[in-house]
Design an enzyme around this catalytic site. Structure first.
Site, short mmCIF file in Angstrom:
data_model
loop_
_atom_site.label_atom_id
_atom_site.label_comp_id
_atom_site.label_asym_id
_atom_site.label_seq_id
_atom_site.Cartn_x
_atom_site.Cartn_y
_atom_site.Cartn_z
N ARG A 40 0.76 -1.10 0.09
CA ARG A 40 -0.04 -0.06 0.01
C ARG A 40 1.00 1.40 -0.01
NH1 ARG A 40 -3.22 -3.20 -1.32
NH2 ARG A 40 -5.01 -3.71 -0.29
N ARG A 45 -0.19 13.06 5.75
CA ARG A 45 -0.41 14.36 6.10
C ARG A 45 -0.79 14.83 7.41
NH1 ARG A 45 -4.08 17.65 2.29
NH2 ARG A 45 -4.33 18.89 3.83
N ALA A 85 -10.32 26.41 6.87
CA ALA A 85 -9.51 25.18 6.96
C ALA A 85 -8.11 25.21 7.19
CB ALA A 85 -9.88 24.23 5.98
N GLU A 101 -6.87 29.80 12.09
CA GLU A 101 -7.25 30.06 10.61
C GLU A 101 -8.47 30.83 10.38
OE1 GLU A 101 -5.78 28.47 8.06
OE2 GLU A 101 -4.06 27.36 9.07
N GLU A 105 -7.75 33.59 7.80
CA GLU A 105 -8.64 33.33 6.07
C GLU A 105 -9.70 34.15 6.03
OE1 GLU A 105 -7.26 28.72 5.49
OE2 GLU A 105 -9.49 29.19 5.55
N SER A 122 -10.10 10.18 3.44
CA SER A 122 -9.88 9.12 2.38
C SER A 122 -8.93 8.21 2.94
CB SER A 122 -9.03 10.01 1.29
OG SER A 122 -8.95 9.11 0.05
N GLU A 152 1.90 32.78 1.84
CA GLU A 152 1.65 31.25 1.36
C GLU A 152 0.70 31.15 -0.09
OE1 GLU A 152 -0.44 29.66 4.92
OE2 GLU A 152 1.22 30.31 6.31
#
Length: 222
Positions: A40, A45, A85, A101, A105, A122, A152
């Site tokens: 696999r 992350r 996010a 954030e 943001e 996922s 960024e």
């Protein structure tokens, strides 16, 4: 049944901002026997925190419009409508990330931060784990503002949308990323109870409590 997993080999395939690992392992089958060795690839992350800003007084949500490279090859418009996010830094709690954030943001400080749910987006190929929140805020004057960390490469335009309009956008497929979809569906399920619980705050104007105080106690609707 013992959910046993034997890790036979793990190696690093790539290291950049994120990491890709290659694994050989075997795990117990539902029959009780150990299965064969399988290979696999794992996209590694950090965990992330996402928060949907919600203005109880105007019954509106704040959505963030920004370019996303992941949508470049499969969408005619890779500028997505999302929630706040960000990745959780070392030593941070998810609530702290959500508040940090939101300021970076959207220029927002929440008066309350309510947990929605946590999930794997996922798990077939990534170990990413996402913490979702609803942030109570004052959205007055935010529509059309541009925020983000320029160093960024963040250029984020805010859209303040009434709740009914946000659900229409969801139904039309204009909101097509998991965190935003889940947060809006959660709000649809809990909105009546939430507005009743916080009825005393409706019409009081700007939020008065700091996000850090809210993060310290994130009790509320589940």
């Amino acid at each position: 049944m013992d959910r046993k997993v034997e890790e036979l080999e793990r190696s690093q395939g790539y290291q950049g901002f994120y990491r890709l690992e290659q694994l050989r392992l075997r795990h117990r089958l539902f029959s009780g026997a150990m299965g064969p060795a399988i290979s696999r690839e794992l996209f590694v992350r950090p965990a992330a925190a996402c928060v949907l800003p919600y203005d109880i007084a105007s019954d509106s949500v704040v959505l963030l419009e920004q370019f996303r490279v992941g949508a470049l090859d499969k969408s005619a418009n890779p500028w997505l409508l999302e929630v706040v996010a960000g990745l959780i830094d070392a030593g941070e709690q998810p609530q702290q990330t959500a508040c940090r954030e939101a300021q970076e943001e959207a220029g927002l400080v929440f008066s309350g931060l309510l947990p929605v749910l946590d999930y794997y987006p996922s798990p077939g190929g990534s170990n990413e784990y996402v913490h979702l929140f609803l942030g109570l805020c004052d959205s007055t004057g935010l529509h059309g503002q541009v925020h983000g960390m320029a160093d960024e490469g963040e250029y984020i335009r805010l859209q303040v949308v009434d709740f009914a309009g946000a659900l229409d956008m969801l139904a039309q497929g204009r909101i097509n990323n998991a965190a935003a979809i889940i947060c809006l569906q959660w709000l649809a399920l809990n909105r009546a109870r939430l507005r009743e619980e916080y009825a005393s705050q409706i019409g009081q104007g700007a939020c008065s409590s700091s996000c850090s105080n809210s993060a310290a106690g994130t009790g509320g609707l589940k």
